[in-house]
Scaffold this active site. Structure first.
Site, PDB file in Angstrom:
ATOM      1  N   LYS B  51     -23.584 -66.488 -25.629  1.00  0.00           N
ATOM      2  CA  LYS B  51     -23.120 -66.596 -24.244  1.00  0.00           C
ATOM      3  C   LYS B  51     -21.653 -66.179 -24.179  1.00  0.00           C
ATOM      4  CE  LYS B  51     -23.040 -70.098 -20.532  1.00  0.00           C
ATOM      5  NZ  LYS B  51     -23.339 -71.512 -20.230  1.00  0.00           N
ATOM      6  N   SER B 146     -26.162 -72.553 -16.425  1.00  0.00           N
ATOM      7  CA  SER B 146     -25.388 -71.333 -16.368  1.00  0.00           C
ATOM      8  C   SER B 146     -25.667 -70.383 -17.531  1.00  0.00           C
ATOM      9  CB  SER B 146     -23.899 -71.674 -16.350  1.00  0.00           C
ATOM     10  OG  SER B 146     -23.548 -72.350 -17.524  1.00  0.00           O
ATOM     11  N   SER B 170     -26.795 -76.797 -18.513  1.00  0.00           N
ATOM     12  CA  SER B 170     -26.715 -75.337 -18.531  1.00  0.00           C
ATOM     13  C   SER B 170     -27.508 -74.624 -19.611  1.00  0.00           C
ATOM     14  CB  SER B 170     -25.245 -74.908 -18.648  1.00  0.00           C
ATOM     15  OG  SER B 170     -24.575 -75.242 -17.461  1.00  0.00           O
TER      16      SER B 170
END
Lengths: 496, 499
Positions: B51, B146, B170
């Site tokens: 990420k 997210s 997330s």
């Protein structure tokens, strides 16, 4: 009819190899931005890791100042925006600092002659660990700000002294004593000119019986001397303002050393809300003592208060007491000895190498050596006269090889640092005392013979006139006679 | 193979940066090691994605924000370094909501991430076209967030594992929407050094994989004390292999009644119930429990999260790194312009809220209060686990993934508040939790269920999750692109140790 209230906030830079929360080096006057780790530059994703040495320094200092050491203390973030604060917050200890409720004793001379000293105490509110900021320099001509982050993140101990002081002299004496303590402990080098010790003063005045007045904060004080000046000026300024019917603003003022006064500061922080918040990346700091130390704890991970306590060196007050006791010198002498870096060691070195009594040696150290050093702006370490040479000189004086006047002359010669020994100088300048008693007797006789009137006066009972005869003998011998011996000889002859 | 698959699934927008050259080099090195018979570890040669809020040395790290566009970090996050040390191949950085704030992976500056299942046969079969002229693309669904990019990357077979982060759900939320395993480890187990923080006291690196065994393998390489992160525990971590649980009769599964939250779709409710029955029928003790303070967790999270965000974002001033505005009238104006230009509305909104809560006059009533409520929420779990319950079983999301056009009708804050409700309490309490893909919804989209375990009991948590995974046999995604690429991938998709 005003009570003067003075408190101090002192920031002492911790003497350590690396910074408080990162591994970058601590060093004075390095090339700009050469000592900055990723964490110091606040690169995103970096985390603080507590430096053990800084914790130990704070514990040592707390113990030396008679504080209670908090076995659990916490770290907080103090937020404000400024170019020298990369993360936008400073990590400090606002809720629970590492040490609280201590005291510092310091001494003042009542009169200017240093003959009467009085001891005062100031309460230490707390000691907290916190990060130093970087340095920013404003270049107005080019309309830019230059930022150097070398200092960002260096460990500081903030020492808060309660408003128990009442004038510049007291503030200066307290700070001086703190400085000596820090230097003795080694927890900070505390050199003000290198920014390792910074002092802000809080000053207010009020009439007795009335509530405390509005206080101002005075910053930008760069030496202990200026501290006394700044505090005294601010006290006077406030009194004048109040007497004129005006009020004191709760503001921050800067001390202008050139003008010798305080001026309102362009408030860099203003009336700020620092939005304190616990520092989430640092667990509570837990300290142990001998009792609470768990058995199988990794030694590296633990700070033991008792262990540190046992290893504290003699504090200045203890050192002074020992000097007084051991050598029979006066308390005010011990203050001067410790006040000058290296002087007490020099003194003790001389004592070791001479038969002269300490009570006499101290005079040579404090009056002769020290005044020469001051006149030439030298430190003890830079003295051209070593303890060995001085001891040698004092031995010759003790052996009555030279008179004390002659000794002073030799000392002046030694000061030139030409590598000559006292003996060489004495020979060169023909300063030896006449050792042959017969010779001396003859000279005394000659003087007596030449001063009939004086002799009669002495025999009639006027002993004071004897001094004139002694003086004449001295002149005759070009100062090379021992006045004590001369006096004895004259008296013997006159009583015959 | 993965690299070309990334290229053909570019429309998913799962990757911000693809590190093609370095990845190929790493793969080459790995192959050499295998030929010598000296692989660095179990992950040697395994393609992974990270990420884009983890620092990667030499590869851009943007957090999907203008503030860090073009920012090349000089260091690797500890977890990234650990993966590289094992020989893993870093394919690239995945897309996210800006600075990890959001539950849809729709609010980053590189655009939203599309859920691969939008293009799956399963979804297309079930979806009813709204009109003739409808653009084939217009009803694609979100990934959740997210860590949507990471979830999409794993789900579409472009990598075998991905790192996400989990602050309020997330990792688990997009895992549920994309039909992959999403593990949130116990706070303090895995180092956060190098993870650009959202909420320091709740953030953890998250692990996304296609099966529970893979998650255990990755966890084994990442967990353990890091001296650079003072919030990691000192205890030695022993990596473990998951055994096949012979039976679950010794287990006590708790069903927290408060997780029957308003807005929970009937589909998911039914699935949850079915799962509970599954355990019951297999001999486990399944009981209803109560976590009474659950309903306060969103508000509490809002206060604590925004406060930490306001603090963590204070460092972005353009001075040392990142975007710097051209405004140069004064330091203050430069700061203000930089931050206005660099942050999106969501980030700025949270900063303002957070600063408000931290003001001296508000601190006691908001921040301190929220801290106290947080302790109550954490204690709920302590009590339940203390009463003999081993694992909690809950839904992960309120519904399956919604279409993007639907999702953006509400603002980020509203969506986050809605979507975090089932995942967020585990972050408050620091507990480990995992999403296991369970079944397809009526619309042909993945639905997952969540298991929450005791602190540092990942082994037990994953063992139960693995058992459950075996029972439900979640179907494989049927993607054109993947099929086109390699038939063989389907056979091997279950285990990362095959290459």
């Amino acid at each position: 009819n005003y009570l003067r209230i003075v408190g101090l906030e002192i920031h002492a830079q911790i003497s350590s190899n690396s910074k408080l929360f990162s591994g970058s080096q601590v060093q004075f006057a390095a090339p700009p931005n050469s000592l900055v780790s990723f964490f110091d530059a606040s690169l995103p994703g970096t985390l603080p890791v507590l430096n053990r040495r800084c914790v130990e320094a704070a514990v040592m200092t707390g113990l030396a100042l008679n504080c209670s050491i908090n076995k659990k203390s916490l770290f907080d973030r103090k937020h404000y925006f400024y170019a020298d604060l990369p993360a936008g917050y400073q990590i400090t200890q606002q809720r629970v600092p590492i040490a609280v409720n201590g005291s510092l004793s310091y001494s003042l001379c009542i009169d200017n002659k240093m003959s009467q000293m009085v001891t005062k105490t100031v309460r230490i509110k707390q000691i907290q660990l916190e990060q130093d900021s970087g340095k920013s320099l404003h270049d107005d001509t080019r309309s830019q700000t230059l930022v150097d982050l070398n200092r960002a993140g260096v460990g500081l101990m903030e020492v808060v002294m309660e408003p128990d002081m009442c004038c510049g002299e007291e503030a200066a004496a307290a700070v001086r004593e703190l400085q000596l303590i820090l230097q003795t402990l080694g927890s900070s080098q505390a050199v003000m000119s290198e920014g390792q010790l910074r002092v802000d003063a809080n000053v207010s005045v009020h009439h007795p019986g009335e509530p405390y007045g509005v206080r101002t904060e005075v910053k930008n004080i760069n030496s202990i001397r200026f501290l006394a000046k700044a505090v005294d000026y601010e006290i006077q300024r406030q009194i004048k303002e109040l007497e004129s019917g005006r009020t004191i603003l709760n503001e921050t003022r800067a001390f202008d050393s050139k003008l010798g006064c305080t001026v309102p500061m362009r408030d860099k922080e203003g009336k700020q809300d620092y939005r304190f918040m616990p520092e989430p990346n640092l667990p509570p700091l837990i300290l142990y003592d001998a009792k609470s130390l768990p058995a199988n704890m990794n030694h590296q991970q633990v700070v033991n208060i008792d262990w540190i306590h046992e290893r504290l060196p003699d504090l200045p007050s203890v050192k002074r007491a020992k000097l007084v006791e051991r050598y029979g010198i006066l308390p005010e002498h011990s203050f001067t000895l410790l006040n000058e870096d290296g002087l007490s060691e020099f003194f003790e070195d001389v004592i070791k190498q001479t038969q002269m009594k300490p009570k006499k040696v101290i005079g040579w150290i404090l009056k002769d050596l020290l005044s020469y050093l001051k006149k030439h702006s030298l430190t003890v370490k830079e003295s051209p006269v070593s303890s060995f040479l001085l001891a040698d000189l004092l031995n010759r004086l003790e052996e009555k090889e030279i008179s004390s006047t002659a000794a002073k002359q030799v000392f002046a010669e030694l000061w030139k640092g030409e590598g000559k020994t006292p003996l060489e100088i004495v020979k060169e300048k023909k300063l030896q005392l006449i050792q042959d008693q017969k010779d001396l007797e003859q000279i005394c006789q000659t003087v007596i013979d030449g001063q009939e009137n004086e002799v009669m006066a002495i025999k009639a009972g006027n002993r004071k006139v004897l001094n004139k005869l002694i003086g004449l003998v001295q002149r005759e011998t070009q100062g090379r006679s021992n006045p004590v011996l001369v006096k004895q000889l004259l008296e013997k002859k006159l009583s015959e | 193979r993965c690299l070309s698959l990334i290229k053909s699934t570019k429309f998913l927008n799962a990757y911000i940066t693809v590190a093609e050259e370095t990845a190929l080099k790493q793969a080459e090195e790995s192959e050499k090691r295998y030929r010598r018979g000296q692989p660095l570890g179990v992950l040697d040669g395994i393609p992974i994605a990270v990420k884009d809020n983890f620092n990667t040395a030499g590869i851009e790290t943007t957090c999907a924000s203008n503030m860090l566009k073009g920012y090349i970090s000089p260091y690797n996050a500890t977890v990234v370094q650990k993966l590289l040390d094992q020989g893993a191949v870093l394919l690239g950085k995945t897309n996210l909501d800006e600075f990890a704030m959001g539950s849809g992976s729709t609010d980053g500056v590189f655009g939203p991430v599309r859920n691969p299942w939008s293009y799956s046969r399963q979804y297309k079969e079930k979806s009813v076209p709204k009109s003739h002229s409808e653009d084939k693309d217009s009803n694609w669904v979100i990934t959740g967030g997210s860590s949507g990019g990471s979830a999409a990357a794993v789900s579409s077979f472009t990598c075998f594992a991905a790192l996400g982060s989990d602050t309020g759900g997330s990792t688990r939320n997009p895992a549920a929407h994309c039909g992959v395993v999403g593990l949130k480890p116990t706070y303090g187990l895995i180092s956060r050094h190098g993870l650009i923080p959202l909420v320091n006291s709740m953030d953890v690196p998250g692990i996304l994989t296609r099966c529970v065994d893979d998650a255990a393998v990755v966890l084994g390489s990442l967990a353990g004390h890091d001296p650079k992160d003072s919030t990691t525990i000192q205890d030695n971590f022993k990596p473990f292999e998951l055994s096949n649980l012979p039976d679950v009769s010794k287990l006590s599964i708790g069903i927290p009644k408060e997780y029957h939250a308003p807005g929970l779709s009937s589909e998911i409710l039914a699935l949850w119930s079915k799962a509970a029955d599954l355990f019951k029928n297999a001999g486990a003790k399944v009981i209803e429990v109560s976590l009474p303070h659950t309903r306060y967790s969103i508000v509490c999270y809002h206060v604590l999260c925004t406060a930490e965000v306001a603090s963590n974002m204070a460092r972005f001033d353009g001075l040392e790194y990142g975007h710097r505005s051209d405004m140069n009238k004064s330091t203050e104006s430069m700061y203000a312009a930089t931050r206005r230009e660099g942050f999106n509305d969501v980030v700025r909104g949270r900063i303002l809220s957070g600063n408000y809560f931290m003001l001296k006059q508000n601190y006691e009533n908001y921040f301190i209060k929220a801290q106290k409520v947080r302790r109550l929420i954490a204690n709920d779990f302590v009590k339940v686990f203390g009463s003999g319950v081993d694992i909690l079983l809950t839904p992960t999301t309120l519904s399956d993934a919604v279409p993007y056009t639907e999702f953006i009708k509400e603002d980020n804050r509203t969506r986050s508040a809605q979507d975090d409700i089932l995942t967020q309490a585990a972050n408050m309490a620091g507990l480990p939790a995992i999403n296991v893909p369970t079944a397809l919804s009526e619309r042909g989209l993945p639905v997952g269920l969540q298991f929450i375990g005791r602190s540092f009991q990942e082994k037990q948590l994953l063992t139960v999750a693995k058992w459950f995974e075996k029972q439900v046999k979640f179907p494989t995604i049927q993607l054109e692109e993947v099929k086109r690429h390699d038939h063989g991938v389907f056979q091997h998709q279950k285990s990362a140790s095959f290459l």
